[in-house]
Write a protein that holds these residues in place. Structure first.
Motif, PDB file in Angstrom:
ATOM      1  N   UNK A 182     -51.112 -48.499 -45.703  1.00  0.00           N
ATOM      2  CA  UNK A 182     -50.029 -48.967 -46.569  1.00  0.00           C
ATOM      3  C   UNK A 182     -50.438 -49.026 -48.036  1.00  0.00           C
ATOM      4  N   UNK A 183     -51.690 -48.687 -48.333  1.00  0.00           N
ATOM      5  CA  UNK A 183     -52.068 -48.494 -49.724  1.00  0.00           C
ATOM      6  C   UNK A 183     -51.391 -47.235 -50.296  1.00  0.00           C
ATOM      7  N   UNK A 184     -50.973 -46.317 -49.382  1.00  0.00           N
ATOM      8  CA  UNK A 184     -50.388 -45.046 -49.802  1.00  0.00           C
ATOM      9  C   UNK A 184     -48.951 -44.853 -49.324  1.00  0.00           C
ATOM     10  N   UNK A 185     -48.637 -45.387 -48.154  1.00  0.00           N
ATOM     11  CA  UNK A 185     -47.402 -45.014 -47.457  1.00  0.00           C
ATOM     12  C   UNK A 185     -46.144 -45.264 -48.275  1.00  0.00           C
ATOM     13  N   UNK A 186     -46.024 -46.414 -48.926  1.00  0.00           N
ATOM     14  CA  UNK A 186     -44.791 -46.721 -49.647  1.00  0.00           C
ATOM     15  C   UNK A 186     -44.554 -45.750 -50.801  1.00  0.00           C
ATOM     16  N   UNK A 187     -45.625 -45.171 -51.330  1.00  0.00           N
ATOM     17  CA  UNK A 187     -45.510 -44.215 -52.418  1.00  0.00           C
ATOM     18  C   UNK A 187     -45.254 -42.803 -51.914  1.00  0.00           C
ATOM     19  N   UNK A 196     -39.120 -49.958 -52.575  1.00  0.00           N
ATOM     20  CA  UNK A 196     -40.402 -49.356 -52.191  1.00  0.00           C
ATOM     21  C   UNK A 196     -41.462 -49.517 -53.283  1.00  0.00           C
ATOM     22  N   UNK A 197     -41.047 -49.416 -54.548  1.00  0.00           N
ATOM     23  CA  UNK A 197     -41.992 -49.595 -55.659  1.00  0.00           C
ATOM     24  C   UNK A 197     -42.658 -50.965 -55.573  1.00  0.00           C
ATOM     25  N   UNK A 198     -41.866 -51.995 -55.277  1.00  0.00           N
ATOM     26  CA  UNK A 198     -42.398 -53.353 -55.197  1.00  0.00           C
ATOM     27  C   UNK A 198     -43.286 -53.523 -53.969  1.00  0.00           C
ATOM     28  N   UNK A 199     -42.918 -52.908 -52.832  1.00  0.00           N
ATOM     29  CA  UNK A 199     -43.759 -52.963 -51.648  1.00  0.00           C
ATOM     30  C   UNK A 199     -45.127 -52.322 -51.937  1.00  0.00           C
ATOM     31  N   UNK A 369     -34.130 -44.727 -60.595  1.00  0.00           N
ATOM     32  CA  UNK A 369     -34.624 -45.600 -59.531  1.00  0.00           C
ATOM     33  C   UNK A 369     -34.060 -45.149 -58.180  1.00  0.00           C
ATOM     34  N   UNK A 370     -34.857 -45.153 -57.115  1.00  0.00           N
ATOM     35  CA  UNK A 370     -34.346 -44.758 -55.796  1.00  0.00           C
ATOM     36  C   UNK A 370     -33.209 -45.664 -55.341  1.00  0.00           C
ATOM     37  N   UNK A 436     -46.973 -33.567 -59.118  1.00  0.00           N
ATOM     38  CA  UNK A 436     -47.596 -34.745 -58.522  1.00  0.00           C
ATOM     39  C   UNK A 436     -46.839 -35.974 -59.027  1.00  0.00           C
ATOM     40  N   UNK A 437     -46.395 -36.821 -58.102  1.00  0.00           N
ATOM     41  CA  UNK A 437     -45.671 -38.047 -58.454  1.00  0.00           C
ATOM     42  C   UNK A 437     -46.519 -39.257 -58.050  1.00  0.00           C
ATOM     43  N   UNK A 438     -46.509 -40.251 -58.889  1.00  0.00           N
ATOM     44  CA  UNK A 438     -47.108 -41.537 -58.531  1.00  0.00           C
ATOM     45  C   UNK A 438     -46.247 -42.649 -59.118  1.00  0.00           C
ATOM     46  N   UNK A 439     -46.286 -43.813 -58.457  1.00  0.00           N
ATOM     47  CA  UNK A 439     -45.566 -44.956 -59.012  1.00  0.00           C
ATOM     48  C   UNK A 439     -46.224 -45.408 -60.313  1.00  0.00           C
ATOM     49  N   UNK A 440     -45.427 -45.811 -61.260  1.00  0.00           N
ATOM     50  CA  UNK A 440     -45.957 -46.404 -62.481  1.00  0.00           C
ATOM     51  C   UNK A 440     -46.527 -47.784 -62.187  1.00  0.00           C
TER      52      UNK A 440
END
Length: 473
Positions: A182-187, A196-199, A369-370, A436-440
């Motif tokens: 879950x360090x990766x899954x939500x992203x 999802x960003x907050x999770x 935002x999703x 490549x996408x990553x959460x801010x």
């Protein structure tokens, strides 16, 4: 036979039936609104082409007998109508045999859709809806108390869904064993939701607790479904809470909701059962025969469960009566997205006026935002996630998508959030690029208002144009 029915579960059955009918309604609505671009006569993977090469016995469907877009639409909207009638409780107003036939209609119609749906319908929750819907045919109505055998068969489905998902995780990605997935899954999940960003930004230790709780819910709790009450109710309730947590954390079509629906028959609600006559003999014979069939067909799914080479989401019969399930046996560490762009320029240079197509659910504009779409299923968006994992997942549909974008195909554009080109002015070229996408971070979000940060990786599809008008049968 006094043991045949369980009057105390009459309310459990009622809630289950209305909830299942609601899921059916969403599934048929999804089919009705999306099929023309995906599967229609001018679709990306046309049904007529499929039924011409796949025999009826391999994929039983009404559309082997006849296909036209109008006929498919009639079937999909008929499924919506029957599902709505079941939500309203029409089955309770019919005799027992009539209620069974009414429940058989959405199952047969949706089976016809799934069996010709090809890549667009290759998701585990399609088979899960069909397997659950088939057993619902034999659950009865107000004329008879719920049959014990069917109630336990529904728990058997839920057991395979949860236990299978737990095993595939332990046997698959090592991050599940290390409690770090879950360090990766939500992203990196297929379609993030608004939370999802907050999770993703929850503390690392809490993520580990989440994974450990998931293992407990999927590997231990399923066995308690077959324990006496109130233990079975507690087990089912824990599963429902876990699925609601997943609903908040992402968009998984109706996977979470159908799992919640399956847990309801195991819950004994505090209520006083109505007085109903005993089950007729013909009904008992039919139910027991179906139960025997299900147990026989369970052989292959059970073998798959105990196998070291366990597979996820596979049907072992063309009617999808007993299947195997699972999710996220592996978790991506990095998120990639395929961004599709078009231009009106005559020469597709890098400095041309490239305009981005906006999809409804999948990430695109980093500042957008999703949204929450589940239980509604955005099929094209999901397949775009698979395409970003590997070009091998694109098959024939991605080239067909580009072709239709070059034509400004109306049905295809309806699947998108926005096209950058007016109806009468299609692009001259379309290309696709991989990012490549990553959460801010919290700081980046406050500074830019963007929930994503993206970086160009490579070309996915070079600039492409139509060399001549396309003819389709």
């Amino acid at each position: 036979m006094d043991w045949f029915t369980a009057p105390d579960y009459w309310l459990s059955r009622l809630v289950f039936q209305r909830a299942l009918a609601t899921v059916y309604l969403v599934a048929f609505l999804t089919a009705a609104l999306q099929f023309r671009a995906l599967l229609g006569e001018r679709g990306m993977l046309p049904i007529p082409r499929f039924v011409a090469r796949v025999p009826f016995r391999g994929a039983p469907s009404l559309f082997h007998l006849h296909y036209s877009d109008r006929f498919f639409a009639a079937c999909a909207w008929a499924g919506c109508a029957v599902s709505a009638a079941l939500v309203a409780g029409l089955d309770a107003a019919l005799p027992l045999w009539g209620a069974m036939l009414l429940w058989l209609v959405p199952w047969a119609l949706y089976l016809s859709v799934v069996n010709v749906g090809q890549t667009w319908y290759a998701f585990g929750w399609e088979s899960l809806l069909l397997e659950t819907g088939f057993l619902a045919v034999f659950l009865g109505n107000d004329e008879v108390a719920p049959p014990v055998v069917v109630l336990f068969l529904l728990r058997w489905i839920l057991f395979r869904v949860e236990f299978g998902a737990g095993l595939i995780k332990l046997r698959g990605d090592e991050c599940w064993r290390k409690l770090t997935c879950l360090h990766y899954h939500h992203e990196t999940q297929p379609m993030p939701g608004p939370l999802s960003w907050f999770f993703h930004h929850l503390p690392g230790p809490l993520h580990r607790v989440e994974v450990a709780a998931n293992h407990f819910t999927q590997l231990v709790v399923p066995f308690l479904l077959f324990a006496p009450q109130p233990i079975a109710t507690a087990a089912a309730s824990l599963m429902i809470l876990t699925q609601l947590w997943l609903v908040l954390s992402g968009n998984f079509a109706w996977l979470n909701w159908i799992t919640i629906v399956l847990a309801l028959p195991a819950v004994r609600f505090p209520s006083r059962p109505p007085s109903v006559p005993g089950a007729p003999l013909w009904y008992e014979v039919v139910v027991l025969a179906v139960a025997a069939l299900i147990l026989c067909l369970s052989y292959h799914p059970v073998v798959n469960l105990v196998s070291r080479r366990q597979v996820m989401n596979r049907s072992f019969d063309p009617l999808h009566l007993v299947n195997t399930y699972g999710a996220f046996g592996t978790v991506s560490r990095v998120r990639h997205e395929v961004i599709v762009e078009g231009t009106l320029d005559d020469v597709p240079r890098e400095d041309a006026d490239w305009r981005e197509y906006e999809f409804r659910g999948k990430p695109g504009d980093p500042r957008r935002w999703p949204r929450q779409f589940a239980p509604y299923h955005l099929r094209l968006d999901w397949l775009m996630w698979f395409a970003a994992l590997s070009p091998a997942y694109t098959g024939a549909w991605f080239g067909a998508l580009v072709e239709r974008l070059l034509e400004n195909d109306r049905d295809t554009l309806r699947l998108l959030r926005r096209s950058p080109f007016p109806p009468g002015e299609p692009p001259r070229f379309v290309r696709a690029r991989l990012f490549r996408y990553r959460y801010t971070t919290w700081r980046e979000l406050r500074a830019t208002g963007a929930c994503w940060q993206r970086t160009y990786v490579r070309e996915f599809l070079p600039p492409t144009r139509l060399t001549e008008p396309v003819r389709r049968s």
